[in-house]
Structure formats: structure tokens, C-alpha cells
Motif scaffolding. Structure first.
Motif, PDB file in Angstrom:
ATOM      1  N   GLU A  50       0.820  -1.220   0.000  1.00 33.83           N
ATOM      2  CA  GLU A  50       0.000   0.000   0.000  1.00 33.83           C
ATOM      3  C   GLU A  50       0.853   1.268   0.000  1.00 33.83           C
ATOM      4  O   GLU A  50       0.354   2.351  -0.295  1.00 33.83           O
ATOM      5  CB  GLU A  50      -0.981   0.012   1.176  1.00 33.83           C
ATOM      6  N   LYS A  51       2.139   1.151   0.303  1.00 27.89           N
ATOM      7  CA  LYS A  51       3.036   2.305   0.305  1.00 27.89           C
ATOM      8  C   LYS A  51       3.995   2.309  -0.890  1.00 27.89           C
ATOM      9  O   LYS A  51       4.896   3.125  -0.957  1.00 27.89           O
ATOM     10  CB  LYS A  51       3.860   2.323   1.591  1.00 27.89           C
ATOM     11  N   ALA A  52       3.788   1.407  -1.832  1.00 25.17           N
ATOM     12  CA  ALA A  52       4.728   1.239  -2.944  1.00 25.17           C
ATOM     13  C   ALA A  52       4.809   2.459  -3.851  1.00 25.17           C
ATOM     14  O   ALA A  52       5.772   2.604  -4.593  1.00 25.17           O
ATOM     15  CB  ALA A  52       4.358   0.003  -3.764  1.00 25.17           C
ATOM     16  N   PHE A  53       3.830   3.345  -3.814  1.00 23.88           N
ATOM     17  CA  PHE A  53       3.844   4.508  -4.690  1.00 23.88           C
ATOM     18  C   PHE A  53       4.301   5.774  -3.978  1.00 23.88           C
ATOM     19  O   PHE A  53       4.236   6.858  -4.526  1.00 23.88           O
ATOM     20  CB  PHE A  53       2.468   4.693  -5.339  1.00 23.88           C
ATOM     21  N   LEU A  54       4.792   5.620  -2.748  1.00 29.27           N
ATOM     22  CA  LEU A  54       5.398   6.742  -2.045  1.00 29.27           C
ATOM     23  C   LEU A  54       6.862   6.857  -2.477  1.00 29.27           C
ATOM     24  O   LEU A  54       7.433   5.941  -3.053  1.00 29.27           O
ATOM     25  CB  LEU A  54       5.303   6.530  -0.533  1.00 29.27           C
ATOM     26  N   HIS A  55       7.473   7.972  -2.180  1.00 27.37           N
ATOM     27  CA  HIS A  55       8.850   8.196  -2.611  1.00 27.37           C
ATOM     28  C   HIS A  55       9.870   7.457  -1.767  1.00 27.37           C
ATOM     29  O   HIS A  55      10.966   7.180  -2.233  1.00 27.37           O
ATOM     30  CB  HIS A  55       9.169   9.697  -2.586  1.00 27.37           C
ATOM     31  N   PHE A  56       9.559   7.171  -0.526  1.00 21.87           N
ATOM     32  CA  PHE A  56      10.540   6.587   0.370  1.00 21.87           C
ATOM     33  C   PHE A  56      10.251   5.121   0.633  1.00 21.87           C
ATOM     34  O   PHE A  56       9.155   4.758   1.035  1.00 21.87           O
ATOM     35  CB  PHE A  56      10.568   7.369   1.689  1.00 21.87           C
ATOM     36  N   TRP A  57      11.252   4.278   0.400  1.00 17.46           N
ATOM     37  CA  TRP A  57      11.197   2.856   0.679  1.00 17.46           C
ATOM     38  C   TRP A  57      12.246   2.554   1.738  1.00 17.46           C
ATOM     39  O   TRP A  57      13.185   3.310   1.946  1.00 17.46           O
ATOM     40  CB  TRP A  57      11.508   2.049  -0.581  1.00 17.46           C
ATOM     41  N   TYR A  58      12.106   1.404   2.413  1.00 21.77           N
ATOM     42  CA  TYR A  58      13.100   0.969   3.390  1.00 21.77           C
ATOM     43  C   TYR A  58      14.298   0.402   2.636  1.00 21.77           C
ATOM     44  O   TYR A  58      14.136  -0.394   1.717  1.00 21.77           O
ATOM     45  CB  TYR A  58      12.532  -0.117   4.301  1.00 21.77           C
ATOM     46  N   LEU A  59      15.491   0.790   3.035  1.00 23.71           N
ATOM     47  CA  LEU A  59      16.700   0.269   2.410  1.00 23.71           C
ATOM     48  C   LEU A  59      17.102  -1.007   3.135  1.00 23.71           C
ATOM     49  O   LEU A  59      17.198  -1.040   4.360  1.00 23.71           O
ATOM     50  CB  LEU A  59      17.821   1.311   2.499  1.00 23.71           C
ATOM     51  N   TRP A  60      17.318  -2.064   2.362  1.00 25.64           N
ATOM     52  CA  TRP A  60      17.779  -3.336   2.918  1.00 25.64           C
ATOM     53  C   TRP A  60      19.302  -3.273   2.965  1.00 25.64           C
ATOM     54  O   TRP A  60      19.963  -3.338   1.946  1.00 25.64           O
ATOM     55  CB  TRP A  60      17.314  -4.495   2.046  1.00 25.64           C
ATOM     56  N   LYS A  61      19.835  -3.124   4.129  1.00 27.07           N
ATOM     57  CA  LYS A  61      21.272  -2.953   4.337  1.00 27.07           C
ATOM     58  C   LYS A  61      21.757  -1.727   3.571  1.00 27.07           C
ATOM     59  O   LYS A  61      20.958  -0.940   3.066  1.00 27.07           O
ATOM     60  CB  LYS A  61      22.034  -4.214   3.930  1.00 27.07           C
TER      61      LYS A  61
END
Length: 112
Positions: A50-61
């Protein structure tokens, strides 16, 4: 070969390859090899669908600076998917020379 599904106005699409069927592990491996061959730094990000179209994603490592092993990146993609079930997982390739993202695409579509 899988057929491309017709676009539905109610179904949101995003990123490169999102109109195609899900990528197979072999296709993902080829894209990772391409990122490495270009000298780009792979980075894995994830977020809730549901947040995939926001600008900020969680960085994996941290981004995998200078990584030359396709298998290492494939293992990290799978680890991110396993540790964040249901999340959308994206792979990016960052170009140090131009200081921008060379490519980005969704590897796993999460809840779909």
C-alpha cells in the motif's frame, strides 16, 4: 511464454517491467549480472504494497558497493523477501559516475 495481461484501470502499476508477468529467478539473475557488468552498485529496497507509490522505501542494508557476485545479490534479495513477507522488493543499480540511478525494477510484488 506467459501472455501479457490487459491493463485494468483499478490495478496500479509501477516501476519497470510491472506490466509483464513476474520475473523468474533466471531473469532476475540476468538483470543483476547486467547491473554488475555496468559497474553500478546494487541496492535493495522494500516496502508494504500500500506504500509502494510513495517516494521513500526501506533500504535493505547499505548499497552493495563494488559487489561483483551475482549470487551474493540473489541471496540478499531472497533474505529481504524472507524477512519482509508480503512486501514489495525493488532492486536498483546506482551509477557512481553520473551519481544517479541507472535502473530500478520490482523483483517481488509482495501480496500479489
Amino acid at each position: 511464454m506467459d501472455a501479457i495481461k490487459p491493463y485494468k484501470a483499478t490495478e496500479r502499476k509501477g516501476e519497470t517491467f510491472s506490466y509483464l508477468p513476474p520475473l523468474t529467478p533466471e531473469k532476475i539473475r540476468k538483470h543483476v549480472a547486467y547491473i554488475i557488468a555496468q559497474g553500478w552498485n546494487p541496492a535493495i529496497e522494500h516496502t508494504e504494497p500500500e506504500k509502494a507509490f510513495l517516494h521513500f522505501w526501506y533500504l535493505w542494508k547499505l548499497p552493495f558497493f563494488g559487489e561483483k557476485s551475482v549470487e551474493t545479490i540473489m541471496a540478499e534479495l531472497e533474505a529481504c523477501r524472507r524477512d519482509n513477507p508480503g512486501h514489495v522488493v525493488r532492486l536498483s543499480g546506482f551509477d557512481n559516475f553520473t551519481q544517479c540511478r541507472g535502473t530500478a525494477f520490482i523483483v517481488y510484488r509482495g501480496g500479489r
